[in-house]
Design a protein around this motif. Structure first.
Motif, PDB file in Angstrom:
ATOM      1  N   SER A  20       0.819  -1.211   0.000  1.00 45.26           N
ATOM      2  CA  SER A  20       0.000   0.000   0.000  1.00 45.26           C
ATOM      3  C   SER A  20       0.856   1.267   0.000  1.00 45.26           C
ATOM      4  O   SER A  20       0.408   2.319  -0.466  1.00 45.26           O
ATOM      5  CB  SER A  20      -0.981   0.003   1.175  1.00 45.26           C
ATOM      6  OG  SER A  20      -0.312   0.012   2.410  1.00 45.26           O
ATOM      7  N   TYR A  21       2.086   1.176   0.468  1.00 45.21           N
ATOM      8  CA  TYR A  21       3.017   2.301   0.366  1.00 45.21           C
ATOM      9  C   TYR A  21       3.760   2.279  -0.971  1.00 45.21           C
ATOM     10  O   TYR A  21       3.981   3.313  -1.586  1.00 45.21           O
ATOM     11  CB  TYR A  21       4.026   2.288   1.522  1.00 45.21           C
ATOM     12  CG  TYR A  21       3.439   2.784   2.820  1.00 45.21           C
ATOM     13  CD1 TYR A  21       3.110   4.118   2.999  1.00 45.21           C
ATOM     14  CD2 TYR A  21       3.200   1.910   3.871  1.00 45.21           C
ATOM     15  CE1 TYR A  21       2.568   4.583   4.178  1.00 45.21           C
ATOM     16  CE2 TYR A  21       2.650   2.354   5.065  1.00 45.21           C
ATOM     17  CZ  TYR A  21       2.340   3.695   5.210  1.00 45.21           C
ATOM     18  OH  TYR A  21       1.793   4.136   6.386  1.00 45.21           O
ATOM     19  N   PRO A  81       0.596   2.728  -4.172  1.00 45.87           N
ATOM     20  CA  PRO A  81      -0.619   3.336  -3.612  1.00 45.87           C
ATOM     21  C   PRO A  81      -1.789   3.390  -4.589  1.00 45.87           C
ATOM     22  O   PRO A  81      -2.943   3.433  -4.165  1.00 45.87           O
ATOM     23  CB  PRO A  81      -0.165   4.738  -3.212  1.00 45.87           C
ATOM     24  CG  PRO A  81       1.077   4.989  -3.984  1.00 45.87           C
ATOM     25  CD  PRO A  81       1.702   3.662  -4.235  1.00 45.87           C
ATOM     26  N   GLU A  82      -1.517   3.313  -5.890  1.00 48.58           N
ATOM     27  CA  GLU A  82      -2.617   3.340  -6.859  1.00 48.58           C
ATOM     28  C   GLU A  82      -3.528   2.117  -6.736  1.00 48.58           C
ATOM     29  O   GLU A  82      -4.698   2.166  -7.099  1.00 48.58           O
ATOM     30  CB  GLU A  82      -2.070   3.464  -8.301  1.00 48.58           C
ATOM     31  CG  GLU A  82      -1.222   2.304  -8.762  1.00 48.58           C
ATOM     32  CD  GLU A  82       0.256   2.378  -8.365  1.00 48.58           C
ATOM     33  OE1 GLU A  82       1.002   1.493  -8.806  1.00 48.58           O
ATOM     34  OE2 GLU A  82       0.661   3.283  -7.622  1.00 48.58           O
ATOM     35  N   PHE A 107      -4.397   0.938  -3.935  1.00 45.43           N
ATOM     36  CA  PHE A 107      -5.113   1.114  -2.669  1.00 45.43           C
ATOM     37  C   PHE A 107      -5.700   2.517  -2.569  1.00 45.43           C
ATOM     38  O   PHE A 107      -5.547   3.197  -1.558  1.00 45.43           O
ATOM     39  CB  PHE A 107      -4.172   0.828  -1.498  1.00 45.43           C
ATOM     40  CG  PHE A 107      -3.663  -0.578  -1.502  1.00 45.43           C
ATOM     41  CD1 PHE A 107      -4.375  -1.590  -0.887  1.00 45.43           C
ATOM     42  CD2 PHE A 107      -2.478  -0.901  -2.152  1.00 45.43           C
ATOM     43  CE1 PHE A 107      -3.923  -2.894  -0.911  1.00 45.43           C
ATOM     44  CE2 PHE A 107      -2.014  -2.205  -2.175  1.00 45.43           C
ATOM     45  CZ  PHE A 107      -2.738  -3.204  -1.557  1.00 45.43           C
ATOM     46  N   ALA A 108      -6.365   2.926  -3.648  1.00 47.65           N
ATOM     47  CA  ALA A 108      -7.008   4.241  -3.648  1.00 47.65           C
ATOM     48  C   ALA A 108      -8.014   4.336  -2.502  1.00 47.65           C
ATOM     49  O   ALA A 108      -8.249   5.397  -1.938  1.00 47.65           O
ATOM     50  CB  ALA A 108      -7.689   4.497  -4.983  1.00 47.65           C
ATOM     51  N   PRO A 152      -8.774   2.405   1.192  1.00 47.19           N
ATOM     52  CA  PRO A 152      -8.041   1.532   2.113  1.00 47.19           C
ATOM     53  C   PRO A 152      -8.757   0.219   2.418  1.00 47.19           C
ATOM     54  O   PRO A 152      -9.975   0.134   2.360  1.00 47.19           O
ATOM     55  CB  PRO A 152      -7.918   2.379   3.379  1.00 47.19           C
ATOM     56  CG  PRO A 152      -9.066   3.326   3.310  1.00 47.19           C
ATOM     57  CD  PRO A 152      -9.306   3.590   1.846  1.00 47.19           C
ATOM     58  N   SER A 156      -4.309  -2.162   4.873  1.00 43.94           N
ATOM     59  CA  SER A 156      -3.556  -1.088   4.216  1.00 43.94           C
ATOM     60  C   SER A 156      -2.770  -0.283   5.237  1.00 43.94           C
ATOM     61  O   SER A 156      -3.228  -0.052   6.359  1.00 43.94           O
ATOM     62  CB  SER A 156      -4.510  -0.134   3.488  1.00 43.94           C
ATOM     63  OG  SER A 156      -5.208  -0.792   2.473  1.00 43.94           O
ATOM     64  N   ASN A 157      -1.594   0.146   4.804  1.00 46.08           N
ATOM     65  CA  ASN A 157      -0.730   0.975   5.662  1.00 46.08           C
ATOM     66  C   ASN A 157      -0.526   0.339   7.033  1.00 46.08           C
ATOM     67  O   ASN A 157      -0.514   1.014   8.050  1.00 46.08           O
ATOM     68  CB  ASN A 157      -1.287   2.387   5.793  1.00 46.08           C
ATOM     69  CG  ASN A 157      -1.456   3.062   4.452  1.00 46.08           C
ATOM     70  OD1 ASN A 157      -0.636   2.896   3.550  1.00 46.08           O
ATOM     71  ND2 ASN A 157      -2.523   3.802   4.283  1.00 46.08           N
TER      72      ASN A 157
END
Length: 131
Positions: free
Chosen positions: A88-89, A92-93, A95-96, A98, A102-103
């Motif tokens: 997700s880092y 990131p595309e 995981f538009a 979450p 995520s993160n």
């Protein structure tokens, strides 16, 4: 000592149960209403919900084969949180929107990252006390 361990286990299972319910409800809503907006993130939310449900059930049971299933499920959860958190880092595309993992679970106060670690510790202590 057994009562203290039982209390920690009960709390851990309760937290897993809350995550199972909340992740399942969130995933169901996302899949039914918004899947086309973020299919990867919402599919991962559904996967995490299934993992939390199985972890809750398997942690609550002590007869075979449930402890083995619990260990596998909690390890899978930890690896999933780390992998999805990193992705997700890095991407990131994808995981538009979450997902639970995520993160590294930032949207849930990093509980998704800490919970499997605590689960593995508890499972280890439970298996040592059973021997």
């Amino acid at each position: 000592m057994a009562k203290r361990s039982l209390g920690v286990g009960t709390l851990l299972i309760a937290i897993y149960g809350v995550f199972a319910l909340s992740a399942s409800a969130r995933a169901a809503f996302q899949l039914l209403t918004e899947f086309d907006q973020a299919p990867v993130a919402y599919s991962l939310s559904a996967l995490s919900a299934a993992v939390y449900v199985l972890a809750t059930i398997s942690l609550a049971k002590s007869d075979r084969p449930w402890p083995l299933i619990a260990r596998f499920t909690v390890w899978f959860e930890l690896i999933g949180v780390i992998a999805v958190g990193g992705l997700s880092y890095a991407l990131p595309e994808l995981f538009a929107h979450p997902s639970v993992w995520s993160n590294f679970g930032a949207g849930y106060g990093y509980v998704p990252l800490v919970l499997p670690v605590l689960g593995l510790i508890w499972l280890r202590r439970r298996s040592v006390s059973d021997n």
